[in-house]
Design a protein around this motif. Structure first.
Motif, PDB file in Angstrom:
ATOM      1  N   ARG A 194     -90.283 -10.856  20.987  1.00  0.00           N
ATOM      2  CA  ARG A 194     -90.455  -9.584  21.697  1.00  0.00           C
ATOM      3  C   ARG A 194     -90.728  -8.445  20.733  1.00  0.00           C
ATOM      4  O   ARG A 194     -91.320  -7.430  21.118  1.00  0.00           O
ATOM      5  N   TRP A 246    -100.629  -9.628  28.031  1.00  0.00           N
ATOM      6  CA  TRP A 246    -100.151 -10.487  29.114  1.00  0.00           C
ATOM      7  C   TRP A 246     -99.018 -11.388  28.621  1.00  0.00           C
ATOM      8  O   TRP A 246     -97.992 -11.539  29.305  1.00  0.00           O
ATOM      9  N   TYR A 247     -99.198 -11.971  27.450  1.00  0.00           N
ATOM     10  CA  TYR A 247     -98.142 -12.834  26.910  1.00  0.00           C
ATOM     11  C   TYR A 247     -96.890 -12.019  26.584  1.00  0.00           C
ATOM     12  O   TYR A 247     -95.762 -12.496  26.790  1.00  0.00           O
ATOM     13  N   ASN A 248     -97.075 -10.802  26.095  1.00  0.00           N
ATOM     14  CA  ASN A 248     -95.922  -9.959  25.774  1.00  0.00           C
ATOM     15  C   ASN A 248     -95.116  -9.634  27.026  1.00  0.00           C
ATOM     16  O   ASN A 248     -93.876  -9.590  26.986  1.00  0.00           O
ATOM     17  N   LYS A 249     -95.800  -9.435  28.147  1.00  0.00           N
ATOM     18  CA  LYS A 249     -95.084  -9.169  29.407  1.00  0.00           C
ATOM     19  C   LYS A 249     -94.360 -10.418  29.904  1.00  0.00           C
ATOM     20  O   LYS A 249     -93.288 -10.321  30.514  1.00  0.00           O
ATOM     21  N   ARG A 250     -94.951 -11.591  29.631  1.00  0.00           N
ATOM     22  CA  ARG A 250     -94.327 -12.834  30.071  1.00  0.00           C
ATOM     23  C   ARG A 250     -92.979 -13.086  29.391  1.00  0.00           C
ATOM     24  O   ARG A 250     -92.046 -13.644  29.986  1.00  0.00           O
ATOM     25  N   ILE A 251     -92.882 -12.681  28.116  1.00  0.00           N
ATOM     26  CA  ILE A 251     -91.658 -12.953  27.363  1.00  0.00           C
ATOM     27  C   ILE A 251     -90.717 -11.758  27.323  1.00  0.00           C
ATOM     28  O   ILE A 251     -89.657 -11.833  26.690  1.00  0.00           O
TER      29      ILE A 251
END
Length: 392
Positions: free
Chosen positions: A315, A382-387
């Motif tokens: 994160r 998008w990946y940062n929001k997923r984690i």
């Protein structure tokens, strides 16, 4: 009367909302006026110099060869084809560089935190050395001091009569599609879908019953068994061609040209030094209490790092990691100095010199790089929001 007073008061400049809308409108008008002035000024100067404008030149024949092309290309192909070839070469170097830099950066970043004094100091030396040397110098070093200094094809380094390393590059067996190619691709897709379903089912079972499942070994078995069945039923998906030395060079197979290897290695090693520091800072940002809690549960140091520390550190790592991916992609344009046929070298270099369409060529080149950068940013965001942590 009160409504009229309220309406007049709502349109007053003393109202922050009115001022905000006014400033936004003025800003938009100023930007449009500036854009119109630049376009008009450019068109006027081009007319005075007798320079034609438009994109019709993209349909004309290029008339020059390209050393590396991932798609079929001949000298008779159009400039639009040259643009596509340069784009694919840029993406190839960028994607491979990102993968290598990420893996190497994570290893070096974790090594910097090692309790082993030698490993920690070696990682520190790596970081402080390569991140302080300009990437252009590193590209030139790998190209002139390493790859072009290798012996010629006749004196090449032979590895099992399959791989030949010389100043012309690395020649290796090349693959082409056989009869069982598309059935193999379908089987591979089915295997991936089966793995996804298996993982979801295993996670749901673990949440409900607490019983673990060997997802790695089960997934590996699916990935091997299903495509293997396709090979047994429909035949080999690929047929291989081994390079042969004929005359002064190798014929057949695939070749990694020195320019590509120099660019990829230089950018990977350079960017990995920055990624290592990002990984180290991300791991250090995780509270030490997380490590103590994992140890109290009986987890060893390796599983603690993989399952507790790094997932939380991501994160912090992902936002600056995105910037490094963007930097590596844009730094690939430095390959023009060693002649690697990427986007800038081919399109903004050769095509611009031949056609003279400077505005159109540079506009297309900038638009392509802008599209690539925005795509990388959207994917990483998008990946940062997923984690990201979700507050309850």
């Amino acid at each position: 009367m009160q409504n009229q007073i309220g309406a007049r008061k709502g349109l007053s400049l003393s109202d922050p909302r009115v001022r905000a809308w006014l400033f936004q409108i003025l800003t938009v008008v100023a930007v449009i006026a500036l854009g119109w002035y630049l376009i008009h000024n450019t068109q006027t100067n081009m007319q005075h110099r007798g320079i034609t404008s438009g994109f019709d030149f993209l349909e004309r024949s290029a008339g020059f060869g390209i050393a590396q092309h991932l798609i079929d290309y001949t000298e008779a192909d159009s400039y639009a084809r040259v643009l596509l070839v340069g784009l694919l070469n840029t993406l190839l170097a960028s994607v491979i560089g990102i993968v290598i830099a990420t893996l190497l950066g994570f290893v070096v970043g974790v090594a910097r935190l090692s309790s082993n004094w030698v490993i920690s100091k070696l990682a520190t030396i790596y970081v402080e050395t390569f991140r302080n040397i300009p990437p252009l110098l590193q590209i030139l070093f790998w190209y002139f001091a390493v790859f072009t200094a290798l012996p010629g094809p006749r004196g090449s380094i032979n590895i099992e009569d399959l791989f030949f390393i010389s100043s012309r590059g690395v020649n290796m067996p090349g693959a082409s599609m056989a009869a069982g190619f598309w059935p193999f691709i379908v089987a591979l897709v089915l295997a991936v879908l089966a793995i996804v379903l298996m993982v979801r089912r295993a996670n749901k079972r673990f949440d409900e019953t607490g019983q673990p499942f060997h997802k790695f070994w089960a997934g590996l078995a699916l990935l091997l068994v299903i495509p293997t069945c396709s090979v047994l039923l429909f035949g080999n998906p690929l047929q291989w061609e081994v390079p042969q030395l004929k005359g002064f060079n190798f014929v057949g197979g695939w070749v990694l040209i020195p320019e590509f290897m120099a660019l990829t290695l230089a950018l990977s090693i350079y960017t990995a030094a920055f990624i290592a520091e990002i990984v180290r800072s991300g791991i250090k940002s995780v509270s030490h209490g997380q490590t103590e809690a994992a140890r109290s549960l009986g987890l060893r140091e390796g599983p603690t790092l993989r399952k507790v520390i790094i997932p939380q550190a991501l994160r912090v790592i992902i936002p600056p990691l995105t910037s490094q991916y963007l930097n590596l992609t844009k730094n690939s344009s430095l390959a023009a100095v060693i002649g690697y046929p990427e986007l800038v070298s081919l399109f903004a270099g050769t095509v611009l010199n031949q056609t003279g369409q400077s505005v159109e060529v540079m506009g297309i080149t900038m638009a392509v790089y802008l599209t690539i950068s925005i795509s990388i940013s959207l994917l990483m965001n998008w990946y940062n929001k997923r984690i990201a942590l979700i507050e309850r």
